[in-house]
Write a protein that holds these residues in place. Structure first.
Motif, PDB file in Angstrom:
ATOM      1  N   SER A 252       0.783  -1.355  -0.089  1.00 42.90           N
ATOM      2  CA  SER A 252       0.132   0.084  -0.017  1.00 42.90           C
ATOM      3  C   SER A 252       0.765   1.331  -0.045  1.00 42.90           C
ATOM      4  O   SER A 252       0.308   2.418  -0.040  1.00 42.90           O
ATOM      5  N   CYS A 253       1.926   1.128   0.087  1.00 43.85           N
ATOM      6  CA  CYS A 253       3.006   2.393   0.219  1.00 43.85           C
ATOM      7  C   CYS A 253       2.830   3.003  -1.035  1.00 43.85           C
ATOM      8  O   CYS A 253       2.532   2.623  -2.148  1.00 43.85           O
ATOM      9  N   ASP A 254       3.433   4.380  -1.036  1.00 44.23           N
ATOM     10  CA  ASP A 254       3.473   5.198  -2.107  1.00 44.23           C
ATOM     11  C   ASP A 254       4.945   4.925  -2.949  1.00 44.23           C
ATOM     12  O   ASP A 254       4.977   5.121  -4.184  1.00 44.23           O
ATOM     13  N   SER A 255       5.876   4.608  -2.167  1.00 43.52           N
ATOM     14  CA  SER A 255       7.173   4.424  -2.735  1.00 43.52           C
ATOM     15  C   SER A 255       8.020   3.476  -1.874  1.00 43.52           C
ATOM     16  O   SER A 255       7.637   3.438  -0.644  1.00 43.52           O
ATOM     17  N   LEU A 256       8.796   2.841  -2.455  1.00 41.08           N
ATOM     18  CA  LEU A 256       9.525   1.804  -1.656  1.00 41.08           C
ATOM     19  C   LEU A 256      11.017   1.652  -2.283  1.00 41.08           C
ATOM     20  O   LEU A 256      11.289   1.456  -3.459  1.00 41.08           O
ATOM     21  N   ALA A 257      11.718   1.834  -1.047  1.00 41.74           N
ATOM     22  CA  ALA A 257      13.279   1.667  -1.592  1.00 41.74           C
ATOM     23  C   ALA A 257      13.924   0.256  -1.172  1.00 41.74           C
ATOM     24  O   ALA A 257      13.436  -0.179   0.239  1.00 41.74           O
ATOM     25  N   PHE A 258      14.550  -0.377  -1.868  1.00 39.75           N
ATOM     26  CA  PHE A 258      15.167  -1.721  -1.524  1.00 39.75           C
ATOM     27  C   PHE A 258      16.525  -2.077  -2.143  1.00 39.75           C
ATOM     28  O   PHE A 258      16.765  -1.144  -3.147  1.00 39.75           O
ATOM     29  N   ASP A 259      17.209  -3.050  -1.867  1.00 39.77           N
ATOM     30  CA  ASP A 259      18.498  -3.267  -2.457  1.00 39.77           C
ATOM     31  C   ASP A 259      18.357  -4.690  -2.959  1.00 39.77           C
ATOM     32  O   ASP A 259      18.057  -5.618  -2.214  1.00 39.77           O
ATOM     33  N   PHE A 260      18.715  -4.845  -4.149  1.00 41.50           N
ATOM     34  CA  PHE A 260      18.701  -6.152  -4.673  1.00 41.50           C
ATOM     35  C   PHE A 260      20.117  -6.906  -4.217  1.00 41.50           C
ATOM     36  O   PHE A 260      20.493  -7.953  -4.147  1.00 41.50           O
TER      37      PHE A 260
END
Length: 495
Positions: free
Chosen positions: A303-311
């Motif tokens: 449901s978030c508007d943006s998501l940061a993550f690391d492959f």
């Protein structure tokens, strides 16, 4: 001798060197195979090597030399790397590395990086297949996190950069595209909210954006390490009453200190109630959604508007491969797209294409990070990646159980995912807390396992972050045994 020079140097322009390609491709091919074999041998025999060892002064001195003017044989350059760089890496590919949240990489990813380097594609824009590979990853990421078809995404160096870009997008959403030219208004002052456990790159992003880190309200965490929902709601109401303009909530899907996951459903509700952009920093844990055993911990992340993550963490892609997923790609264009004569678009030809990444983020010069990610997902499949993550968490739970079973050890925080924070307290519980830092330094020097030092509620903690797909029970055993052995040494006890 392998001659990499393509031609001689003379006053005759027709004879001047114009290419850096080799004069002898067959000799280069043989040298390339030797280099590849060396890396494969290194990876195959990791368990026989120390996690980390200090580079001797003699090796460091080899890298304090003047700028080379004349050429060196590539075989000699490779030998310098093989003998004086390769043995002294940071250790994150080793099964005993537990110090920081860094993935172990894979052979498939390494080979893909070689292919990407050979292609040397610039993924700022234009019409070529590397762009389509990145777009494929965006579609897959949408599917992983159940985002709508309007969602966009982008590879970046890491979650630090992705969090910064998300902040700029949230700022533009709240204040409009005119902010790009006009700058921040003096009033009302923007304010945002995150847990006190939020990663340090988030306040730094506020500093870089010009908003200022004082405008990020760091809300206390509860006993589980999650943002305190009641305290968050009170802070928003207080800021509104005092004339501030709340615009952003940053949730965390795996705090870097203990692995706690915020209540993402509650944060979405608060964001909706106050018209705030809801961003999630999922650098550590977000990809855990690929595991059937872990996915429930991330309920609400969709449901978030943006998501940061690391492959390059739990996704095991070689560094670097950060990613930002945005619910509506139009927000990215509103924040970054601009006209430039030298970037004119065309209906066809190389200057064609309907998706130019430079319109969706800050970089024009971008490497082909998508290829090593594509290779990793295609080669191993998300099921295997998810199982690897679940195995890491199972090892973390086993480590916590072992800590609880040892009278000389103390567990300092709940184990939510794959991070265990504990301390050596001694058989009677009176060992000085400072001994834990000394234990960690000696473990590093011994080279079998490498945890890191952190602080939990002000107390020094041995932190084991189990991220590597190579880590096994034997590594957990070695950590426990090493801590107990070193903790019992009186010469390590501070006076």
């Amino acid at each position: 001798m392998l001659n990499l020079q393509g031609g001689g140097l003379s006053g005759d322009v027709s004879r001047q060197r114009t290419s850096l390609d080799p004069a002898d491709w067959q000799a280069l091919r043989q040298q390339g195979h030797r280099m590849l074999d060396d890396m494969l041998d290194h990876l195959q025999t990791l368990s026989e090597k120390p996690v980390w060892q200090a580079a001797p002064a003699s090796a460091r001195a080899l890298f304090d030399v003047p700028l080379p003017v004349e050429p060196t044989e590539i075989a000699d350059v490779h030998a310098l790397f093989r003998d004086h760089v390769l043995p002294y890496g940071s250790g994150n590919i080793h099964s005993g590395f537990m110090g920081w949240v860094q993935g172990g990489g894979t052979v498939a990813g390494m080979l893909a990086d070689m292919l990407a380097a050979g292609l040397n594609a610039n993924l700022g824009g234009r019409d070529h297949m590397p762009i389509e590979v990145e777009r494929q990853i965006i579609r897959w990421v949408r599917q992983i996190f159940s985002f709508p078809d309007t969602a966009g995404g982008l590879f970046l160096t890491g979650a630090s950069q992705a969090n910064f870009v998300a902040l700029l997008i949230a700022r533009t959403r709240k204040l409009g595209a005119a902010i790009r030219a006009e700058g921040l208004p003096a009033e009302p002052r923007l304010v945002a909210y995150a847990s006190s456990e939020v990663h340090g790159c988030v306040p730094r992003a506020f500093e870089m954006s010009g908003i200022g880190s004082d405008q990020l309200r760091r809300i206390p965490a509860n006993a589980a390490g999650q943002i305190d929902i009641g305290a968050l709601q009170a802070a928003i109401l207080r800021d509104r009453q005092e004339g501030y303009l709340p615009f952003l909530i940053v949730g965390t899907a795996g705090t870097v200190n203990t692995g706690a996951v915020d209540d993402l459903i509650a944060l979405r509700g608060i964001a909706d109630a106050h018209d705030l952009h809801f961003h999630v920093d999922g650098a550590l844990g977000a990809l855990g959604i690929l595991s059937d055993d872990l996915a429930h911990l991330f309920t609400g992340i969709e449901s978030c508007d943006s998501l940061a993550f690391d492959f390059h963490k739990w996704g095991q892609v070689p560094y670097d491969a950060g990613f930002l997923l945005v619910r509506d790609s139009a927000w990215q264009r509103q924040t970054f797209a601009s006209d430039a004569a030298y970037l004119s678009r065309a209906a066809s030809g190389l200057a064609g294409g309907d998706w130019w990444p430079c319109d969706h983020g800050p970089d024009l010069s971008r490497g082909f990070r998508a290829l090593k990610t594509w290779f990793t997902l295609k080669t191993y499949g998300v099921k295997a990646l998810g199982e690897s993550m679940a195995a890491n968490c199972a090892l973390a739970r086993e480590l916590a159980r072992r800590v609880d079973a040892e009278p000389a050890l103390r567990l300092l925080a709940p184990v939510a995912l794959n991070i265990v924070c504990f301390a050596y307290a001694g058989p009677k519980g009176n060992a000085p807390a400072a001994i834990n830092a000394r234990i960690i330094e000696h473990l590093h020097a011994e080279g079998r396992v490498a945890p890191s030092l952190t602080f939990v509620n002000g107390q020094p903690a041995i932190r084991a972050a189990i991220v590597n797909h190579r880590t096994r029970q034997a590594d957990i055993d070695a950590l426990i045994q090493g801590v107990l052995k070193l903790g019992s040494r009186q010469d390590l006890h501070p006076c």
